[in-house]
Design a protein around this motif. Structure first.
Motif, PDB file in Angstrom:
ATOM      1  N   THR A 173       0.758  -1.288  -0.021  1.00 19.34           N
ATOM      2  CA  THR A 173      -0.013   0.112  -0.045  1.00 19.34           C
ATOM      3  C   THR A 173       0.880   1.248   0.008  1.00 19.34           C
ATOM      4  N   GLY A 174       1.895   1.176   0.590  1.00 18.73           N
ATOM      5  CA  GLY A 174       2.985   2.373   0.809  1.00 18.73           C
ATOM      6  C   GLY A 174       3.575   2.603  -0.629  1.00 18.73           C
ATOM      7  N   ASP A 175       3.667   1.799  -1.575  1.00 13.27           N
ATOM      8  CA  ASP A 175       4.121   1.961  -2.863  1.00 13.27           C
ATOM      9  C   ASP A 175       3.099   2.042  -3.919  1.00 13.27           C
ATOM     10  N   ALA A 176       1.602   1.952  -3.575  1.00 11.75           N
ATOM     11  CA  ALA A 176       0.667   1.832  -4.450  1.00 11.75           C
ATOM     12  C   ALA A 176       0.522   3.251  -5.531  1.00 11.75           C
ATOM     13  N   GLY A 177       0.743   4.312  -4.827  1.00  9.09           N
ATOM     14  CA  GLY A 177       0.581   5.463  -5.569  1.00  9.09           C
ATOM     15  C   GLY A 177      -0.120   6.452  -5.046  1.00  9.09           C
ATOM     16  N   LYS A 178      -0.156   7.825  -5.482  1.00  6.73           N
ATOM     17  CA  LYS A 178      -0.787   8.989  -4.847  1.00  6.73           C
ATOM     18  C   LYS A 178      -2.438   8.911  -4.778  1.00  6.73           C
ATOM     19  N   GLY A 179      -2.872   7.942  -5.990  1.00  3.89           N
ATOM     20  CA  GLY A 179      -4.200   8.254  -5.898  1.00  3.89           C
ATOM     21  C   GLY A 179      -4.806   6.892  -5.055  1.00  3.89           C
ATOM     22  N   TYR A 180      -3.900   6.110  -4.548  1.00  2.20           N
ATOM     23  CA  TYR A 180      -4.486   4.972  -3.945  1.00  2.20           C
ATOM     24  C   TYR A 180      -5.572   5.099  -2.488  1.00  2.20           C
ATOM     25  N   GLU A 181      -5.080   5.985  -1.933  1.00  2.00           N
ATOM     26  CA  GLU A 181      -5.881   6.387  -0.778  1.00  2.00           C
ATOM     27  C   GLU A 181      -7.358   6.841  -1.040  1.00  2.00           C
ATOM     28  N   ALA A 182      -7.567   7.763  -1.998  1.00  5.41           N
ATOM     29  CA  ALA A 182      -8.741   8.215  -2.468  1.00  5.41           C
ATOM     30  C   ALA A 182      -9.516   7.380  -3.206  1.00  5.41           C
ATOM     31  N   ALA A 183      -9.091   6.305  -3.968  1.00  7.20           N
ATOM     32  CA  ALA A 183      -9.546   5.307  -4.766  1.00  7.20           C
ATOM     33  C   ALA A 183     -10.382   4.391  -3.762  1.00  7.20           C
ATOM     34  N   ILE A 184      -9.378   4.047  -2.798  1.00  5.12           N
ATOM     35  CA  ILE A 184      -9.839   2.920  -1.763  1.00  5.12           C
ATOM     36  C   ILE A 184     -11.055   3.553  -0.780  1.00  5.12           C
ATOM     37  N   LYS A 185     -10.979   4.558  -0.671  1.00  2.87           N
ATOM     38  CA  LYS A 185     -12.075   5.505   0.227  1.00  2.87           C
ATOM     39  C   LYS A 185     -13.278   5.381  -0.671  1.00  2.87           C
ATOM     40  N   ALA A 186     -13.103   5.373  -1.887  1.00  2.00           N
ATOM     41  CA  ALA A 186     -14.343   5.435  -3.072  1.00  2.00           C
ATOM     42  C   ALA A 186     -14.904   4.110  -3.052  1.00  2.00           C
ATOM     43  N   VAL A 187     -14.001   3.085  -2.752  1.00  2.00           N
ATOM     44  CA  VAL A 187     -14.844   1.792  -2.816  1.00  2.00           C
ATOM     45  C   VAL A 187     -15.466   1.459  -1.527  1.00  2.00           C
ATOM     46  N   TRP A 188     -14.961   1.945  -0.383  1.00  2.00           N
ATOM     47  CA  TRP A 188     -15.601   1.646   0.899  1.00  2.00           C
ATOM     48  C   TRP A 188     -16.834   2.566   0.998  1.00  2.00           C
ATOM     49  N   ALA A 189     -16.810   3.943   0.295  1.00  2.89           N
ATOM     50  CA  ALA A 189     -18.188   4.651   0.247  1.00  2.89           C
ATOM     51  C   ALA A 189     -19.314   3.899  -0.262  1.00  2.89           C
ATOM     52  N   GLY A 190     -18.983   3.090  -1.294  1.00  3.43           N
ATOM     53  CA  GLY A 190     -19.955   2.190  -1.832  1.00  3.43           C
ATOM     54  C   GLY A 190     -20.476   0.860  -0.988  1.00  3.43           C
ATOM     55  N   TYR A 191     -19.804   0.880   0.128  1.00  6.65           N
ATOM     56  CA  TYR A 191     -19.842  -0.459   0.808  1.00  6.65           C
ATOM     57  C   TYR A 191     -21.277  -0.884   1.142  1.00  6.65           C
ATOM     58  N   ASP A 192     -21.690  -2.029   0.653  1.00  4.48           N
ATOM     59  CA  ASP A 192     -23.190  -2.492   0.715  1.00  4.48           C
ATOM     60  C   ASP A 192     -23.214  -3.961   1.162  1.00  4.48           C
ATOM     61  N   ASN A 193     -23.474  -3.978   2.276  1.00  4.55           N
ATOM     62  CA  ASN A 193     -23.313  -5.288   3.122  1.00  4.55           C
ATOM     63  C   ASN A 193     -24.865  -5.439   3.807  1.00  4.55           C
ATOM     64  N   PRO A 194     -25.385  -6.448   3.375  1.00  3.15           N
ATOM     65  CA  PRO A 194     -27.111  -6.366   3.615  1.00  3.15           C
ATOM     66  C   PRO A 194     -27.149  -6.943   5.117  1.00  3.15           C
ATOM     67  N   TYR A 195     -25.690  -7.584   5.779  1.00  2.00           N
ATOM     68  CA  TYR A 195     -25.989  -7.979   7.178  1.00  2.00           C
ATOM     69  C   TYR A 195     -25.838  -6.887   8.147  1.00  2.00           C
ATOM     70  N   THR A 196     -25.046  -5.906   7.763  1.00  2.00           N
ATOM     71  CA  THR A 196     -24.623  -4.632   8.690  1.00  2.00           C
ATOM     72  C   THR A 196     -25.762  -4.300   9.674  1.00  2.00           C
TER      73      THR A 196
END
Length: 349
Positions: free
Chosen positions: A214-237
């Motif tokens: 993750t440290g070597d993933a690049g400058k856009g990594y954190e924003a991209a993964i936060k965007a994935v998490w923002a769409g987190y859709d778990n019906p069990y939550t």
């Protein structure tokens, strides 16, 4: 060249080595490993009554594990993260305790304390004195092994839970706080269960050396993964939250450890990450980090019970680790993965 390709396509597939067949030839009982998916207790409200864990503890104690492992970085792991801190982007500060108070009390840095603890365990008496337990607890705190130190502390009679024999007042106070206010499954499940069963330690099997990915993933990594998490859709939550709100932690653990809840959580997180569409494929880099971390955790866990063939093993990890660890363990010789749902079932003692 095209002819060679056609010939290769026509060649019979190579025979596969049947590792399962080799495993079936072992002598003696097979090792039983139960991987418990847990919520992180620190995420619960500060006034949450953790006595709701009692039914969970009762059922896990009935399994009678010989080895207990937890999602914590070992002293050796923390020494590595600290030594190479430039590679791991703050991992040592995030996942490792401040051992300076214990170093001052014992004169041992992390390296020396890890070595000393190993020596103590090799010569540990069947009936240790309170002084021996206090002394070992101080060494374990210096070795960044707070959960094992707490397991020693909890096996002291109440009147003996005090400073002395290497535990100065500051370290004794630290253990008292962990005993009464440690809102972490490593303490409230791992250490408490180890003390109840008379085990001398818990095994820290987490690993963050994969954080180089993750440290070597690049400058856009954190924003991209936060965007994935923002769409987190778990019906069990919502179901999990309802169980927490009504104090039904045994119900929560039963739900979290079902294959259906596991599948849904992983699909919402890592499945979504695999579909992340940036040109850098940040989501796939995230999954690579996760798999690498879990593979190293599986290896650490295998090492933890490597000298105990036929043991019963309990590994307590954050819920998203369970399915990966179960899958990796099933590929190992001499290992049967235990159905945690059966351990937690109503009426189980």
């Amino acid at each position: 060249m095209f002819g060679l390709y056609l010939a290769a396509q026509a060649a019979p597939a190579l025979a596969q080595v049947d590792l399962d067949a080799l495993s079936r030839g072992g002598v003696g009982p097979r090792t039983q490993v139960a991987v418990l998916a847990t919520t992180h207790l620190s995420s619960l409200p500060e006034d949450y009554d953790l006595k709701a864990l009692d039914p969970v503890l009762e059922r896990l104690a009935a399994f009678k594990p010989d080895v207990i492992a937890i999602e914590a970085v070992s002293g050796e792991g923390c020494d590595h993260l600290t030594r190479y801190r430039e590679l791991f982007d703050g991992a040592a500060e995030s996942y490792c305790a401040d051992t300076e108070p214990a170093r001052k009390a014992t004169g041992l840095d992390v390296h020396a304390a890890v070595v000393e603890a190993r020596k103590r365990y090799a010569d540990w008496p069947a009936r240790p004195t309170p002084a021996q337990r206090r002394s070992l607890a101080s060494v374990l705190l210096a070795a960044n092994d707070r959960a094992s130190a707490l397991a020693q502390w909890l096996q002291l009679p109440a009147a003996e839970r005090r400073a002395g024999d290497g535990l100065d007042p500051a370290l004794a106070a630290q253990l008292q706080r962990l005993e009464t206010h440690g809102r972490n499954e490593n303490y409230r499940i791992g250490a408490v269960l180890a003390a109840r069963l008379g085990l001398q330690r818990v095994h820290s099997v987490d690993d963050h050396s994969a954080d180089r990915i993750t440290g070597d993933a690049g400058k856009g990594y954190e924003a991209a993964i936060k965007a994935v998490w923002a769409g987190y859709d778990n019906p069990y939550t919502a179901r999990e939250k309802a169980l927490i709100d009504r104090g039904d932690l045994i119900g929560l653990y039963r739900l979290m450890n079902t294959p259906q809840a596991q599948q849904a959580a992983i699909a919402a997180d890592f499945g979504a990450a695999l579909r992340e569409a940036s040109p850098e494929r940040y989501g796939r880099q995230y999954v690579a980090w996760w798999e690498t971390r879990n593979l190293r955790m599986a290896a650490n866990l295998r090492e933890a019970f490597g000298n105990h063939p036929g043991a019963r093993v309990l590994d307590i990890v954050g819920a998203s680790h369970k399915a990966y660890l179960d899958a990796y363990l099933r590929q190992m010789h001499d290992v049967d993965v235990v159905d945690v749902g059966a351990l937690l079932a109503p009426g189980t003692r």
